[in-house]
Design an enzyme around this catalytic site. Structure first.
Site, PDB file in Angstrom:
ATOM      1  N   ASP A   1      52.791  61.328  74.196  1.00  0.00           N
ATOM      2  CA  ASP A   1      52.213  61.622  75.689  1.00  0.00           C
ATOM      3  C   ASP A   1      52.616  62.986  75.866  1.00  0.00           C
ATOM      4  OD1 ASP A   1      55.098  61.767  75.962  1.00  0.00           O
ATOM      5  OD2 ASP A   1      55.469  59.748  76.844  1.00  0.00           O
ATOM      6  N   LEU A   2      52.224  63.225  77.757  1.00  0.00           N
ATOM      7  CA  LEU A   2      52.360  64.302  78.001  1.00  0.00           C
ATOM      8  C   LEU A   2      53.608  64.387  78.562  1.00  0.00           C
ATOM      9  CD1 LEU A   2      48.989  64.927  79.887  1.00  0.00           C
ATOM     10  CD2 LEU A   2      49.872  66.306  78.389  1.00  0.00           C
TER      11      LEU A   2
ATOM     12  N   ASP B   1      49.790  57.994  80.145  1.00  0.00           N
ATOM     13  CA  ASP B   1      49.553  59.347  79.311  1.00  0.00           C
ATOM     14  C   ASP B   1      49.798  59.128  77.854  1.00  0.00           C
ATOM     15  OD1 ASP B   1      52.143  58.949  79.846  1.00  0.00           O
ATOM     16  OD2 ASP B   1      52.738  61.026  79.842  1.00  0.00           O
TER      17      ASP B   1
END
Length: 563
Positions: free
Chosen positions: A430-431, A473
């Protein structure tokens, strides 16, 4: 000059007799030995004067020797000699012979020699065989003729040259209701209905001139019913003279009725096919198209002639041919309906999706004769199904596969590599700090960041890898065909590197990173999808806790973690 009678008679035996002469002596042990062969015997057989003094057993095979010895002994017993027919192998081939055995006895009545006189009767024997063969052939031909006449299913009459019935076969009764004896001496033209009497009479006059006739006419049976027949009139010719007429009558009433029914069915079929929007196809037992409906032109934009006598896979997409071929055969074998979806070529060069429903047809002997197929264009339905499938299995924001599709593919890959040495890996990522990007820049920018995140990952992974968005995300990556942890780490490093490049979305410049949780399956007994996801999530948590912008890896094979 003195006359030597012994030499004279020896010369006569040797050279003066055309028949083969053998003199066989009987020794004290009751053995039969050659004592003399004349010139004819040497010339016409494979024997030479070297056999003189040798026993019969030493000269011939056991079977031949036993045959000759039995004949010699039989000749001795009958005293007056013995004549029999046989064959032998000569220098010019197999010959037929007539052998006369004459025993010679001494003064005490004891047989000391046997004289064998062998005549070549090959010509006579072959003549006899030829005569017998001719007799057999003649007998067989007579039998064939009687069978053709007596057992023919068609009525056959023998007619005189004046047009009267002389006799007929047993089928006469099945056609006319009278037996042949009842119809004897009846004028030929009386068999016919009034409307056809003139035609029948003219045909008879022509056949008497030697011109065979064949016509479809109407006759009357015993019940005065009209029967449609095919009449054939043939002259009977002996020594080039016409001596009579054969009349053959084939009852075709049933065929005519069937023809009428067929015509009605054909008319109904034509009405259906010419007014149907579906494609109607008939395929014969050789797999060739023998009929297509006019709707082919409207639906596929091809002329009907494009398909006639072509294989039924003509213009079918190559990816669908093998499947259609197999299910076509299976439908015939199992006598079940043939149902398939396939792509076929349109006149504009594109392919349209079609759905077919085929019914195999068999004859009275249960042999497959043809397949009747009704198919229709289902391109719009397939497009709709694909849209539904896209919605069901893909993320609307990024266009990537969603969680459901990813888990389905992961499960299938795990099942495929069970009990093999193959391995696969999974990355969950994920970010970092995505929430702050969303809060500061808004959800519109956040959505574009998610899209950019997916595109950047797609650029650095292999063609065979599967990237999916789980939600928010969070993304997952399936890596099949992994040989070692090094392969996975290399891909993880590329993802981290590409995320560290500058970001610019709608004139907003910023930087962000990603964290990754990596899991590699064990060979032979790979873990299930649920376990893989759970461990990947744990490793992602560890990467974030360690400071982000990095990965953590767990290898099920070694039950070890890699930082």
């Amino acid at each position: 000059m003195s006359f030597n009678s012994s030499l004279f008679f020896n010369n006569v035996l040797m050279n003066g007799i055309k028949e083969m002469v053998f003199i066989i002596a009987i020794d004290d042990n009751d053995n039969f030995c050659y004592e003399f062969l004349n010139k004819a015997a040497i010339n016409q057989t494979f024997l030479t004067d070297k056999v003189i003094g040798q026993s019969i057993q030493n000269v011939y095979s056991q079977k031949t020797a036993e045959f000759l010895i039995n004949k010699y002994r039989e000749a001795i017993e009958v005293i007056d000699g013995l004549t029999y027919e046989d064959f032998y192998e000569s220098t010019s081939g197999i010959k037929y012979s007539e052998t006369t055995l004459t025993p010679l006895c001494n003064n005490d009545g004891v047989c000391t020699h046997i004289v064998a006189l062998v005549k070549d009767v090959t010509r006579r024997r072959l003549t006899e065989l030829e005569i017998q063969k001719s007799k057999n052939d003649l007998y067989r031909n007579k039998q064939k003729y009687r069978s053709l006449y007596d057992y023919n299913l068609d009525a056959i009459f023998s007619l005189s040259l004046t047009g009267n019935i002389q006799n007929g076969n047993s089928a006469v009764e099945s056609v006319f209701g009278y037996n042949a004896e009842e119809m004897k001496n009846t004028p030929f033209v009386e068999l016919f209905a009034s409307k056809d009497k003139d035609s029948a009479y003219k045909s008879f006059r022509d056949v008497v001139k030697g011109i065979p006739q064949e016509h479809q006419l109407t006759v009357l049976n015993k019940s005065e019913e009209m029967i449609e027949v095919i009449m054939k009139l043939t002259p009977i010719i002996i020594n080039e003279d016409i001596v009579g007429i054969y009349g053959i009558f084939k009852d075709i009433n049933e065929q005519i009725q069937l023809g009428k029914k067929y015509k009605e069915s054909e008319d109904q079929f034509r009405i259906i096919t010419e007014n149907s929007n579906d494609l109607i196809t008939m395929i014969d037992n050789q797999g060739k198209i023998v009929y297509v409906s006019p709707s082919y032109k409207e639906v596929l934009d091809y002329e009907v002639s494009e398909y006639i006598n072509k294989p039924f896979l003509h213009n079918v997409h190559t990816d669908d041919c093998e499947r259609l071929q197999e299910t076509f055969k299976e439908s015939i074998r199992k006598k079940t309906t043939w149902k398939e979806q396939f792509r076929q070529k349109h006149g504009d060069g594109d392919y349209i999706w079609s759905e077919l429903l085929g019914s195999p047809v068999y004859d009275d002997d249960k042999y497959f004769t043809h397949m009747v197929v009704v198919s229709r264009n289902i391109t719009l339905r397939k497009d709709y199904e694909q849209q539904l499938q896209q919605m069901a299995y893909h993320d609307p924001l990024t266009g990537l596969p969603n969680r459901r599709f990813f888990i389905k593919q992961l499960t299938e890959h795990i099942e495929r590599i069970k009990n093999t040495d193959q391995r696969l890996a999974m990355i969950m990522m994920d970010l970092d700090q995505f929430k702050s990007i969303n809060d500061k820049m808004g959800h519109s920018i956040g959505d574009q960041v998610i899209q950019e995140f997916g595109m950047r990952i797609s650029k650095v992974i292999r063609d065979e890898d599967l990237l999916a968005r789980l939600g928010g995300d969070e993304f997952t990556l399936l890596l099949p065909n992994i040989t070692s942890a090094v392969d996975v780490i290399e891909i993880a490093d590329r993802i981290i590197k590409v995320m560290n490049e500058p970001w610019c979305v709608e004139n907003h410049d910023f930087g962000t990173t990603t964290s990754l949780g990596v899991v590699i399956s064990s060979p032979r007994a790979p873990e299930n999808a649920s376990e893989m996801l759970k461990y990947a999530d744990k490793e992602l948590y560890k990467a974030k806790k360690a400071g982000r912008n990095d990965y953590r890896l767990f290898d099920f094979m070694h039950h070890s973690h890699v930082n």
